[in-house]
Design an enzyme around this catalytic site. Structure first.
Site, mmCIF file in Angstrom:
data_model
loop_
_atom_site.group_PDB
_atom_site.id
_atom_site.type_symbol
_atom_site.label_atom_id
_atom_site.label_comp_id
_atom_site.label_asym_id
_atom_site.label_seq_id
_atom_site.Cartn_x
_atom_site.Cartn_y
_atom_site.Cartn_z
ATOM 1 C CB THR A 402 -51.039 -116.070 93.689
ATOM 2 O OG1 THR A 402 -51.475 -116.477 92.417
ATOM 3 C CG2 THR A 402 -49.544 -115.353 93.692
ATOM 4 C CD GLU A 439 -48.459 -119.889 86.952
ATOM 5 O OE1 GLU A 439 -48.864 -118.994 86.968
ATOM 6 O OE2 GLU A 439 -48.360 -120.726 88.069
ATOM 7 C CG ASP A 442 -51.302 -117.128 84.158
ATOM 8 O OD1 ASP A 442 -52.435 -117.281 84.402
ATOM 9 O OD2 ASP A 442 -50.479 -116.758 85.106
ATOM 10 C CB SER A 466 -47.012 -113.273 85.408
ATOM 11 O OG SER A 466 -47.296 -113.065 86.812
ATOM 12 C CB SER A 467 -50.964 -110.028 86.660
ATOM 13 O OG SER A 467 -51.994 -110.556 85.583
HETATM 14 N N1 GLU Z 1 -50.851 -116.834 87.581
HETATM 15 C C1 GLU Z 1 -51.069 -115.522 87.928
HETATM 16 C C2 GLU Z 1 -50.118 -114.765 87.373
HETATM 17 O O1 GLU Z 1 -48.950 -115.184 87.167
HETATM 18 C C3 GLU Z 1 -51.218 -115.380 89.480
HETATM 19 C C4 GLU Z 1 -52.425 -115.915 89.874
HETATM 20 C C5 GLU Z 1 -53.017 -115.190 91.129
HETATM 21 O O2 GLU Z 1 -52.417 -114.415 91.409
HETATM 22 O O3 GLU Z 1 -54.013 -115.507 91.456
HETATM 23 O O4 GLU Z 1 -50.246 -113.578 87.038
#
Ligand code: GLU
Length: 581
Positions: A402, A439, A442, A466-467
């Site tokens: 990311t 994705e 997740d 998501s985070s």
């Molecule tokens: N897929 C993760 C999310 O949506 C983000 C991945 C990352 O930050 O490495 O939280």
């Protein structure tokens, strides 16, 4: 859209106490860190841009310099990043964006998250016996690919807030893809670390390896004609070729034909994909409002809970150098992550308690924390909730990749966007010159536990939790700070640390970003290896924490607005820069 309705069952939620470290794979980040060289903050008065690669920032700077808006610059920054930092984000992924509209004086957010294909079922990541797959068995291949949102998000932002012609904004990416760019140290290290998986599919192997079969070295001039052609198609047809034309067809064909791990993405998923404008989620912290992305991201809610719980202690007085401060932040995080694991998911599909940020509730959660002694037990609380249904804690796995982008234009419009293809190099499947996301991993691989549903289970059309925590902090109704980071579920800790370092401990933005990362998600305390923070290991262990000293590869980018100036900071742990005038 199919919607799974679950009957609400009122039971004592506190009876669940199955929250454990084992819920999330704690592997080392597959994205490599680069040599850490301290950076200096950059001051600007008119406009500013910060992102994870100099070529993307320079391209964004040129757009802003020539009078382009933040949305114009975003199109260029993201299309260039997708080329030069392909392991982290791109056209095959999705993202979340918080936007300050300077004219309307309004904060809003846009959800460009990938969706689960309409043909996906809760068993997507389970074997024939209903057992969750191993993480990388799920990730690599077509199975994990969700409908990409990034292209439509760029188009939506441009239609709403862009000034320059869309086709013009595709040019920097086209030129760079045709003429080639030098593989950066971090990209080279990421390829070297992931060789085996990148070599699994011929197109991906061909792109990321030399003709002699070596992973691309740093400095290698990499040309990507297919990417240039994709941008040419977007320049001519907007998002249409991507969502109903040849590019969609190519992606679907690719995903469904991966022999060893096919996916179920279909043209219908592209045709029905939508960007959703959502209200921002804000929490009061001292004299600030910390605003960010609500569900399907857990970002703003979890950051808000940690800050809300921590605000019941005097962190400013305790100071950054005091292990008790970190014990409080760590325990507040554990409590917040327990709620996150149980309740947070895509609220278009599952109900969620309304009171996760309720001040009385957070006060009650804070009362569980005892200064100087780690909590011995942590479980989800019972936030105010009109429905109140029983849910099991989740079993999602997240590994970091990311990227985060902050842009402020000459009119004062602000973009804080976290953009991703999920894991480093996503699904490792490439189409039309870019990598496709993974994705969907997740989502929780298990759909229920002990007979109770998991909120973040796979459902057709749903967006995985998501985070990502793109944030804009407000002060007296005006923007005060914009910040965000990559890092999987550690994003929440990275962003929270930066906010507390700046707000409570008075550190300037660059220093707050550079401060060693320390965070706690599920009980074990992560401390950034090779930093001064290692001194906290012993005291935190004495307080009862398990401590891991490890690489904590954030990629924080932020801007603070102060006295008519903008001060931008970029994380030395990655290759990003700040440029502004
Ligand atoms: N897929 C993760 C999310 O949506 C983000 C991945 C990352 O930050 O490495 O939280």
């Amino acid at each position: 859209m199919v919607r799974l309705t679950i009957l609400a069952t009122a039971i004592g939620l506190a009876s669940f106490n199955v929250y454990a470290d084992s819920q999330v794979a704690d592997s080392v980040a597959p994205e490599a860190t680069n040599e850490v060289v301290s950076k200096k903050a950059v001051e600007a008065e008119e406009f500013i841009v910060t992102a994870a690669h100099p070529l993307a920032v320079e391209a964004g700077y040129d757009v802003l310099k020539s009078g382009g808006s933040a949305a114009d610059a975003l199109v260029v920054v993201q299309t260039v990043l997708g080329l030069v930092e392909p392991q982290s984000s791109g056209l095959g992924g999705g993202g979340f964006l918080v936007y300050w509209d300077a004219k309307e004086k309004k904060l809003t957010s846009f959800d460009g998250r990938e969706t689960a294909p309409l043909a996906a079922r809760p068993e997507l990541f389970q074997d024939e016996n209903g057992k969750p797959l191993k993480f990388f068995d799920a990730v690599v291949g077509g199975r994990s690919v969700g409908t990409p949102g990034t292209v439509k998000l760029l188009e939506t932002m441009h239609q709403k807030y862009g000034d320059k012609p869309w086709s013009e904004l595709m040019q920097p990416g086209i030129v760079l893809a045709n003429k080639g760019f030098e593989v950066s140290p971090r990209m080279a290290a990421s390829i070297a670390n992931d060789q085996e998986r990148l070599a699994r599919y011929p197109d991906t192997k061909e792109y990321f390896f030399t003709q002699d079969g070596e992973p691309l070295p740093e400095g290698h001039l990499l040309v990507n004609k297919a990417y240039a052609q994709t941008l040419e198609a977007l320049a001519k047809g907007g998002s249409e070729p991507f969502y109903s034309g040849q590019i969609a067809k190519d992606i679907v064909a690719k995903v469904t034909s991966v022999e060893d791990n096919p996916g179920v993405l279909a043209m219908e998923d592209f045709a029905t994909y939508k960007i959703l404008e959502r209200d921002v989620v804000c929490s009061a912290y001292h004299q600030y409002d910390v605003c960010g992305m609500g569900p399907p991201s857990s970002g703003a809610l979890t950051v808000g809970q940690i800050l809300g719980i921590s605000s019941h202690f005097d962190l400013a007085k305790l100071g950054a150098d005091n292990p008790t401060s970190w014990q409080i932040i760590g325990d507040a995080s554990r409590l917040a992550f327990a709620d996150r694991g149980r309740y947070m998911a895509d609220t278009d599909f599952v109900p969620m308690p309304e009171g996760l940020l309720d001040s009385e509730y957070l006060k009650q959660r804070a009362s569980l924390i005892e200064e100087g002694k780690a909590l011995t037990e942590v479980s989800a609380g019972e936030p105010p909730w009109s429905i109140k249904m029983a849910m099991a804690d989740d079993e999602s796995i997240e590994l970091p990749s990311t990227t985060h982008i902050v842009i402020v234009d000459g009119e004062g419009n602000i973009i804080s966007m976290t953009s991703t293809i999920e894991n480093g190099f996503g699904s490792r499947v490439m189409s039309n010159g870019f990598l496709l996301n993974n994705e969907l991993t997740d989502f929780s691989f298990a759909a229920h536990k002990d007979g109770y549903p998991i909120a973040n289970r796979v459902e057709p059309g749903k967006r995985p939790r998501s985070s990502m925590a793109p944030t804009i902090v407000m002060k007296e109704g005006e923007p005060y700070m914009a910040v965000g980071s990559p890092g999987g579920s550690r994003i929440i800790g990275y962003v929270t640390k930066t906010l507390i370092a700046h707000i409570d401990w008075g550190m300037p933005i660059q220093q707050a970003i550079e401060m060693p990362n320390m965070l706690n998600r599920f009980g074990a305390y992560d401390i950034e290896a090779g930093t001064d923070a290692e001194k906290f290991k012993a005291p935190l262990e004495e307080m009862g924490f398990k401590v891991n000293v490890r690489d904590l590869n954030s990629g924080l980018h932020g801007v603070v607005f102060s006295d008519g100036k903008m001060i931008g900071g970029a994380d030395s742990r990655r290759e990003g820069i700040v440029l502004g005038d």
